[in-house]
Design a protein around this motif. Sequence first.
Motif, PDB file in Angstrom:
ATOM      1  N   ARG A   2       0.782  -1.282  -0.094  1.00 57.30           N
ATOM      2  CA  ARG A   2      -0.259  -0.088   0.037  1.00 57.30           C
ATOM      3  C   ARG A   2       0.794   1.155   0.023  1.00 57.30           C
ATOM      4  NH1 ARG A   2      -4.662  -1.790  -1.839  1.00 57.30           N
ATOM      5  NH2 ARG A   2      -5.616  -3.631  -0.615  1.00 57.30           N
ATOM      6  N   PHE A   3       2.041   1.139  -0.333  1.00 53.87           N
ATOM      7  CA  PHE A   3       2.927   2.195  -0.127  1.00 53.87           C
ATOM      8  C   PHE A   3       3.247   2.816  -1.641  1.00 53.87           C
ATOM      9  CE2 PHE A   3       7.422   4.096  -0.069  1.00 53.87           C
ATOM     10  CZ  PHE A   3       7.288   4.895   1.238  1.00 53.87           C
ATOM     11  N   GLY A   4       3.312   3.810  -2.078  1.00 54.61           N
ATOM     12  CA  GLY A   4       3.473   4.606  -3.230  1.00 54.61           C
ATOM     13  C   GLY A   4       2.908   5.831  -3.323  1.00 54.61           C
ATOM     14  N   GLY A   5       2.929   6.226  -4.608  1.00 57.44           N
ATOM     15  CA  GLY A   5       2.305   7.576  -5.023  1.00 57.44           C
ATOM     16  C   GLY A   5       3.354   8.665  -5.295  1.00 57.44           C
ATOM     17  N   PRO A   6       2.960   9.927  -5.629  1.00 60.47           N
ATOM     18  CA  PRO A   6       4.014  10.820  -6.049  1.00 60.47           C
ATOM     19  C   PRO A   6       5.065  11.098  -4.891  1.00 60.47           C
ATOM     20  CG  PRO A   6       2.018  11.491  -6.914  1.00 60.47           C
ATOM     21  CD  PRO A   6       1.725  10.218  -6.090  1.00 60.47           C
ATOM     22  N   ASP A   7       4.223  11.420  -3.489  1.00 59.56           N
ATOM     23  CA  ASP A   7       5.101  11.819  -2.527  1.00 59.56           C
ATOM     24  C   ASP A   7       6.187  10.661  -2.273  1.00 59.56           C
ATOM     25  OD1 ASP A   7       3.896  14.207  -2.336  1.00 59.56           O
ATOM     26  OD2 ASP A   7       2.568  13.486  -0.762  1.00 59.56           O
ATOM     27  N   MET A   8       5.892   9.385  -2.386  1.00 62.14           N
ATOM     28  CA  MET A   8       6.875   8.267  -1.983  1.00 62.14           C
ATOM     29  C   MET A   8       7.615   8.081  -3.022  1.00 62.14           C
ATOM     30  SD  MET A   8       3.551   8.070  -0.618  1.00 62.14           S
ATOM     31  CE  MET A   8       2.932   7.562   0.963  1.00 62.14           C
ATOM     32  N   GLU A   9       7.498   8.464  -4.315  1.00 65.57           N
ATOM     33  CA  GLU A   9       8.273   8.467  -5.269  1.00 65.57           C
ATOM     34  C   GLU A   9       9.584   9.437  -4.982  1.00 65.57           C
ATOM     35  OE1 GLU A   9       7.015   8.287  -9.368  1.00 65.57           O
ATOM     36  OE2 GLU A   9       5.159   7.239  -8.695  1.00 65.57           O
ATOM     37  N   ARG A  10       9.000  10.768  -4.544  1.00 65.65           N
ATOM     38  CA  ARG A  10       9.923  11.869  -4.318  1.00 65.65           C
ATOM     39  C   ARG A  10      10.953  11.376  -2.915  1.00 65.65           C
ATOM     40  NH1 ARG A  10       8.585  16.623  -2.745  1.00 65.65           N
ATOM     41  NH2 ARG A  10       6.582  15.958  -2.006  1.00 65.65           N
ATOM     42  N   LEU A  11      10.380  10.632  -1.992  1.00 67.09           N
ATOM     43  CA  LEU A  11      11.016  10.226  -0.741  1.00 67.09           C
ATOM     44  C   LEU A  11      12.102   9.334  -1.089  1.00 67.09           C
ATOM     45  CD1 LEU A  11       8.288   9.838   1.831  1.00 67.09           C
ATOM     46  CD2 LEU A  11      10.135  11.414   1.961  1.00 67.09           C
ATOM     47  N   VAL A  12      11.848   8.389  -2.085  1.00 69.37           N
ATOM     48  CA  VAL A  12      12.879   7.392  -2.308  1.00 69.37           C
ATOM     49  C   VAL A  12      13.913   7.852  -3.555  1.00 69.37           C
ATOM     50  CG1 VAL A  12      11.389   5.595  -1.637  1.00 69.37           C
ATOM     51  CG2 VAL A  12      11.380   5.852  -3.842  1.00 69.37           C
ATOM     52  N   LYS A  13      13.542   8.566  -4.316  1.00 70.99           N
ATOM     53  CA  LYS A  13      14.443   9.337  -5.393  1.00 70.99           C
ATOM     54  C   LYS A  13      15.986   9.382  -4.857  1.00 70.99           C
ATOM     55  CE  LYS A  13      14.850  12.519  -9.168  1.00 70.99           C
ATOM     56  NZ  LYS A  13      15.062  11.600 -10.145  1.00 70.99           N
ATOM     57  N   GLY A  14      16.854   9.023  -5.256  1.00 67.66           N
ATOM     58  CA  GLY A  14      18.311   8.980  -4.813  1.00 67.66           C
ATOM     59  C   GLY A  14      18.361   8.236  -3.718  1.00 67.66           C
ATOM     60  N   ARG A  15      17.293   7.343  -3.040  1.00 67.96           N
ATOM     61  CA  ARG A  15      17.674   6.783  -2.083  1.00 67.96           C
ATOM     62  C   ARG A  15      17.356   5.121  -2.338  1.00 67.96           C
ATOM     63  NH1 ARG A  15      15.229  11.468  -0.526  1.00 67.96           N
ATOM     64  NH2 ARG A  15      16.382  12.742   0.996  1.00 67.96           N
ATOM     65  N   GLU A  16      17.254   5.080  -3.364  1.00 63.90           N
ATOM     66  CA  GLU A  16      16.575   3.580  -3.939  1.00 63.90           C
ATOM     67  C   GLU A  16      17.231   2.395  -3.098  1.00 63.90           C
ATOM     68  OE1 GLU A  16      16.237   6.465  -7.070  1.00 63.90           O
ATOM     69  OE2 GLU A  16      17.902   5.753  -5.945  1.00 63.90           O
ATOM     70  N   ARG A  17      18.734   2.576  -2.792  1.00 58.04           N
ATOM     71  CA  ARG A  17      19.293   1.373  -2.167  1.00 58.04           C
ATOM     72  C   ARG A  17      18.790   1.145  -0.927  1.00 58.04           C
ATOM     73  NH1 ARG A  17      24.345  -1.219  -1.907  1.00 58.04           N
ATOM     74  NH2 ARG A  17      23.921  -2.636  -0.029  1.00 58.04           N
ATOM     75  N   ILE A  18      18.430   2.534  -0.199  1.00 57.14           N
ATOM     76  CA  ILE A  18      17.996   2.250   1.371  1.00 57.14           C
ATOM     77  C   ILE A  18      16.703   1.376   1.441  1.00 57.14           C
ATOM     78  CG2 ILE A  18      17.149   3.733   3.082  1.00 57.14           C
ATOM     79  CD1 ILE A  18      19.178   5.846   2.309  1.00 57.14           C
ATOM     80  N   TYR A  19      15.803   1.706   0.389  1.00 54.69           N
ATOM     81  CA  TYR A  19      14.396   1.309   0.206  1.00 54.69           C
ATOM     82  C   TYR A  19      14.309  -0.191  -0.146  1.00 54.69           C
ATOM     83  CZ  TYR A  19       9.568   0.907  -1.359  1.00 54.69           C
ATOM     84  OH  TYR A  19       8.190   0.321  -1.583  1.00 54.69           O
ATOM     85  N   LEU A  20      15.224  -0.501  -1.119  1.00 51.56           N
ATOM     86  CA  LEU A  20      15.311  -1.880  -1.424  1.00 51.56           C
ATOM     87  C   LEU A  20      16.087  -2.788  -0.397  1.00 51.56           C
ATOM     88  CD1 LEU A  20      16.175  -1.270  -5.189  1.00 51.56           C
ATOM     89  CD2 LEU A  20      14.081  -2.237  -4.525  1.00 51.56           C
ATOM     90  N   ASP A  21      16.973  -2.291   0.418  1.00 54.23           N
ATOM     91  CA  ASP A  21      17.785  -2.931   1.206  1.00 54.23           C
ATOM     92  C   ASP A  21      16.741  -3.636   2.486  1.00 54.23           C
ATOM     93  OD1 ASP A  21      20.363  -3.112   0.827  1.00 54.23           O
ATOM     94  OD2 ASP A  21      20.894  -1.335   1.809  1.00 54.23           O
ATOM     95  N   ARG A  22      15.626  -2.888   2.665  1.00 51.03           N
ATOM     96  CA  ARG A  22      14.666  -3.496   3.583  1.00 51.03           C
ATOM     97  C   ARG A  22      13.960  -4.788   2.924  1.00 51.03           C
ATOM     98  NH1 ARG A  22      13.424  -1.192   8.476  1.00 51.03           N
ATOM     99  NH2 ARG A  22      11.240  -1.708   8.082  1.00 51.03           N
ATOM    100  N   PHE A  23      13.736  -4.879   1.609  1.00 46.41           N
ATOM    101  CA  PHE A  23      13.182  -6.097   1.094  1.00 46.41           C
ATOM    102  C   PHE A  23      14.171  -7.335   1.208  1.00 46.41           C
ATOM    103  CE2 PHE A  23      10.962  -2.747  -0.975  1.00 46.41           C
ATOM    104  CZ  PHE A  23       9.753  -2.867  -0.687  1.00 46.41           C
ATOM    105  N   TRP A  24      15.444  -7.001   0.718  1.00 46.09           N
ATOM    106  CA  TRP A  24      16.455  -7.832   0.681  1.00 46.09           C
ATOM    107  C   TRP A  24      16.835  -8.445   2.006  1.00 46.09           C
ATOM    108  CZ3 TRP A  24      19.383  -3.865  -2.823  1.00 46.09           C
ATOM    109  CH2 TRP A  24      18.754  -3.964  -4.167  1.00 46.09           C
ATOM    110  N   ASN A  25      16.695  -7.501   3.023  1.00 46.49           N
ATOM    111  CA  ASN A  25      17.132  -7.947   4.462  1.00 46.49           C
ATOM    112  C   ASN A  25      16.070  -8.507   5.138  1.00 46.49           C
ATOM    113  OD1 ASN A  25      19.717  -6.964   4.309  1.00 46.49           O
ATOM    114  ND2 ASN A  25      19.052  -4.954   5.011  1.00 46.49           N
TER     115      ASN A  25
END
Length: 305
Positions: free
Chosen positions: A169-192
């Motif tokens: 349920r996470f997403g939308g324009p604000d969330m896209e701006r939050l993770v821009k340039g921080r993709e690795r931080i976001y994806l590490d959550r899933f991989w971990n």
Amino acid sequence: MSFRAAFAFLLIFVTAPALAAVPPYPAGFKTQEITTNGVTIHVRVGGQGPAVVLIHGYGETGDMWAPLAADLARDHRVIVPDLRGLGLSSKPASGYDKKTQASDITGVMDALKVERADLVTHDIGNMVGFAVAMQNPERVGRFVLIDAPVPGVGPWEEILKNPLLWHFRFGGPDMERLVKGRERIYLDRFWNEFSADPRKFDEASRTHYARLYALPGAMHAGFEQFHAFDQDAIDNRAWLAAKGKLAMPVLALGGEKSFGTQMADVMRAAATDVTGGIVPASGHWIMEENPVATTRLVRAYLDRP
């Protein structure tokens, strides 16, 4: 041993972990861009024999399948697309419902003159593969689904309550701006969080996939994959009500430390011929955590008479 030779040996030893890389595809595989259904799909193709299509999920691309593809290419024609919006495929703003993406896959098959193929899928790839099988059952031989539920199928509503699945349920324009340039931080959550041992999803793989998900439009596409789940559930329930359960043989594999035997429970709600299985010593990321067992299980099933 000379000082220079000793220093060179030490340098290789110390830097060896940094030289690790995502497993490459064998030299016999070729890549091509196939335009179909209003999108351009990046596809790897190799081997000769009965066709098998490998479909990846979120947090990865078709690159994940290299070890399995290398094994299957000994006696199969192996086709590995990147889903629309991900990897090196084009990144349209829309079209992330799984019914539309199923047409991407059958369009790739048409372009390669493949009438019928086995499917091996993981994560969101399960959902796209399910839509392919529902819409075009005559084009699917065996169907292997690995470690992810299918919207609207079986205990879907209960699965949605799991707090580990907050990202649905996470997403939308604000969330896209939050993770821009921080993709690795976001994806590490899933991989971990979805690994039995996060160290198995190594640094080289994390760097590789984070770079691909930082490409323009990729994070938007990823969020849209999840946003489409409500429509996917509606479509899947309608198909099952109209057509009944899938009739082709199905192997439902769960990671031992992830979906486990629940994968078979999910698929028995949507298919009549289901074999369950476990990828041992693995969480969700089966090709990083236990590629040998995953390859053995898939190969044994596809080789069954």
